[in-house]
Design a protein around this motif. Structure first.
Motif, mmCIF file in Angstrom:
data_model
loop_
_atom_site.group_PDB
_atom_site.id
_atom_site.type_symbol
_atom_site.label_atom_id
_atom_site.label_comp_id
_atom_site.label_asym_id
_atom_site.label_seq_id
_atom_site.Cartn_x
_atom_site.Cartn_y
_atom_site.Cartn_z
ATOM 1 N N LEU A 16 35.714 39.456 41.843
ATOM 2 C CA LEU A 16 35.926 40.428 40.596
ATOM 3 C C LEU A 16 37.166 40.478 39.924
ATOM 4 O O LEU A 16 37.262 40.704 38.750
ATOM 5 C CB LEU A 16 35.195 41.688 41.070
ATOM 6 C CG LEU A 16 33.944 41.861 41.665
ATOM 7 C CD1 LEU A 16 33.687 43.177 42.019
ATOM 8 C CD2 LEU A 16 32.827 41.458 40.379
ATOM 9 N N GLU A 17 38.240 40.164 40.545
ATOM 10 C CA GLU A 17 39.691 40.438 39.963
ATOM 11 C C GLU A 17 39.791 39.045 39.465
ATOM 12 O O GLU A 17 40.631 39.027 38.456
ATOM 13 C CB GLU A 17 40.452 40.773 41.009
ATOM 14 C CG GLU A 17 40.627 42.405 41.396
ATOM 15 C CD GLU A 17 41.242 42.504 42.675
ATOM 16 O OE1 GLU A 17 42.216 41.639 43.057
ATOM 17 O OE2 GLU A 17 40.987 43.619 43.239
ATOM 18 N N GLY A 19 37.897 35.970 39.676
ATOM 19 C CA GLY A 19 36.870 34.648 39.447
ATOM 20 C C GLY A 19 37.089 33.623 40.520
ATOM 21 O O GLY A 19 37.778 33.692 41.314
ATOM 22 N N ARG A 98 29.309 44.117 34.459
ATOM 23 C CA ARG A 98 29.920 43.054 33.639
ATOM 24 C C ARG A 98 30.881 41.924 34.370
ATOM 25 O O ARG A 98 30.478 40.885 34.034
ATOM 26 C CB ARG A 98 30.926 43.719 32.518
ATOM 27 C CG ARG A 98 31.313 42.801 31.357
ATOM 28 C CD ARG A 98 31.999 43.495 30.344
ATOM 29 N NE ARG A 98 32.556 42.623 29.376
ATOM 30 C CZ ARG A 98 32.003 41.881 28.563
ATOM 31 N NH1 ARG A 98 30.502 41.962 28.443
ATOM 32 N NH2 ARG A 98 32.501 41.211 27.623
ATOM 33 N N ALA A 99 31.724 42.478 35.382
ATOM 34 C CA ALA A 99 32.436 41.369 35.994
ATOM 35 C C ALA A 99 31.411 40.434 36.888
ATOM 36 O O ALA A 99 31.992 39.365 36.887
ATOM 37 C CB ALA A 99 33.545 42.029 36.665
ATOM 38 N N THR A 100 30.634 40.974 37.384
ATOM 39 C CA THR A 100 29.838 40.231 38.107
ATOM 40 C C THR A 100 28.964 39.000 37.244
ATOM 41 O O THR A 100 28.794 37.939 37.541
ATOM 42 C CB THR A 100 28.699 40.961 38.822
ATOM 43 O OG1 THR A 100 29.549 42.010 39.573
ATOM 44 C CG2 THR A 100 27.853 40.159 39.785
#
Length: 194
Positions: A16-17, A19, A98-100
């Motif tokens: 998540l931080e 990639g 969103r990050a996922t």
């Protein structure tokens, strides 16, 4: 938690931080408080661990809108109302997931650079199709047969991927659950006339 679970939790945070491509084995070890040898022992490789962490992230996103897992959908299986309700729940989950979803698109465009990772993810996609079909049909995933997975599951997965592209690219103009349902309603009416 044991090393296996610690590694998975650390890998999830790293994905998540940073990639997929920028996450190193050392990053995972630092985030998990474990050691490098634990990755090989429990997962075989860093990439296999990251794939498992990614799948875990996707599953946790799906749990937010799956009615069988406490999601908010209440309409009867197979109905257009359920179709709309599920897509509405999916869309409402976009900001927190969103990050996922961005990670998903990072992985999609890696071509053959991550051939082994792509193979593992392709296998996981099959489970995703089955899970989506089960959610819309309102049945346990174990009851979804291969034909349903290969047809309805693929349809829902295609809609999900397209919808996520729109919502990540431009939420202001992205398709709503109501628009998607009305489009389906019109397609159904059109085929009924034929």
């Amino acid at each position: 938690m044991g090393h296996r679970e610690d590694l998975l939790a650390g890998a999830r945070r790293c994905l998540l931080e940073k990639g997929f491509l920028r996450t190193t084995a050392r990053d995972v070890v630092k985030a998990s408080g474990t050691n490098l040898a634990s990755i090989g022992y429990h997962y075989g490789s860093k990439d296999a661990l990251l794939v498992q962490a990614y799948i875990s992230l996707i599953e946790s996103v799906g749990e937010r809108w799956d009615p069988g897992l406490g999601g908010e959908v209440t309409q009867p299986p197979g109905s257009l109302e359920r179709f709309q309700e599920i897509w509405g729940a999916v869309i409402r989950a976009v900001p927190e997931a969103r990050a996922t979803w961005l990670l998903s698109f990072e992985l999609m465009f890696q071509d053959e650079r991550l051939a082994e990772v792509r193979k593992l993810l392709a296998e996981a996609q099959e489970e995703g199709r089955s899970g989506l079909a089960a959610m819309f049909l309102g049945v346990p995933e174990a009851e979804v047969d291969q034909d349903t997975t290969d047809t309805e599951g693929r349809l829902y997965q295609t809609l999900l991927n397209g919808l996520m592209v729109q919502w990540l690219f431009d939420p202001e103009t992205a398709t709503t659950a109501e628009q998607l349902t009305e489009g389906l309603r019109r397609v159904i009416r059109g085929t009924a006339r034929d």
